[in-house]
Design a protein around this motif. Structure first.
Motif: not given
Length: 203
Positions: A102-103, A121-122, A144-149, A163-166
């Motif tokens: 997922v992107v 998804d590293l 960290a405050r914006l991280s999609g982890s 997945g990946v957050l752009l």
């Protein structure tokens, strides 16, 4: 009763109770049963400008596409921007159940032409970063405050749990150089890069 603002919405059910589909917002779904990759713009339309266009271009004819688009005449961001870790629109989650990758494409308020990457998804993140940097774009890991982890973030709600957050700055979203970004991200996806299970266990 006045409608709640986005900051007060705990889930999509809250949003749907206050706002009307196909009048205040629109959902676009283009599933690709032959693909296990989905590209999302959960803050599309008037919420975060150009994220819908970029998601469409990345998805192309190969990958599934999901857009949640604000249609209000004004105030889309403050009214309809449901946080990524609260974005649980049922049609989106159902679509992601069939996807391993997922992107999720989001906007960023930073100045300049910048891309921030996060998500669980590293391996796919690394593949995208390599191609984006090679294309001459400025790429950074999201703070960290914006991280999609967060496992609950919509970018991590696929079958693999990763997945990946752009996050893309406005200057880049409205620049002709966004075609460079699209090409780099598509190259990473078409290469088959993934490795979520090597870093995070499936959900």
């Amino acid at each position: 009763m006045p409608r709640r603002l986005a900051k007060d919405l705990a889930s999509f059910a809250d949003l749907a109770a206050d706002y009307e589909a196909d009048k205040d917002y629109r959902i676009v779904q283009v599933p690709r049963p032959e693909s296990s990759t989905a590209v999302l713009a959960p803050h599309g339309g008037g919420i975060q400008a150009h994220t819908s266009d970029i998601a469409r271009a990345i998805a192309g004819a190969e990958f599934g596409l999901y857009l949640f688009e604000g249609l209000l005449r004004a105030g889309n961001f403050t009214s309809l921007r449901l946080r990524g870790d609260r974005f649980d629109e049922p049609g989106c989650l159902q679509m992601l159940q069939a996807c391993d990758r997922v992107v999720s494409v989001h906007g960023l308020g930073s100045p300049g032409e910048v891309v921030l990457l996060s998500g669980r998804d590293l391996a796919l993140r690394a593949a995208m970063a390599q191609r984006l940097v090679a294309a001459g774009l400025t790429v950074e890991d999201a703070p960290a405050r914006l991280s999609g982890s967060d496992p609950n973030h919509v970018c991590n709600r696929g079958r693999s749990g990763a997945g990946v957050l752009l996050e893309i700055s406005m200057d880049l979203r409205r620049s002709v150089r966004r075609t460079v970004l699209v090409r780099a991200v598509r190259e990473a996806l078409l290469s088959g890069a993934t490795g979520a299970s090597e870093v995070f266990p499936p959900r």
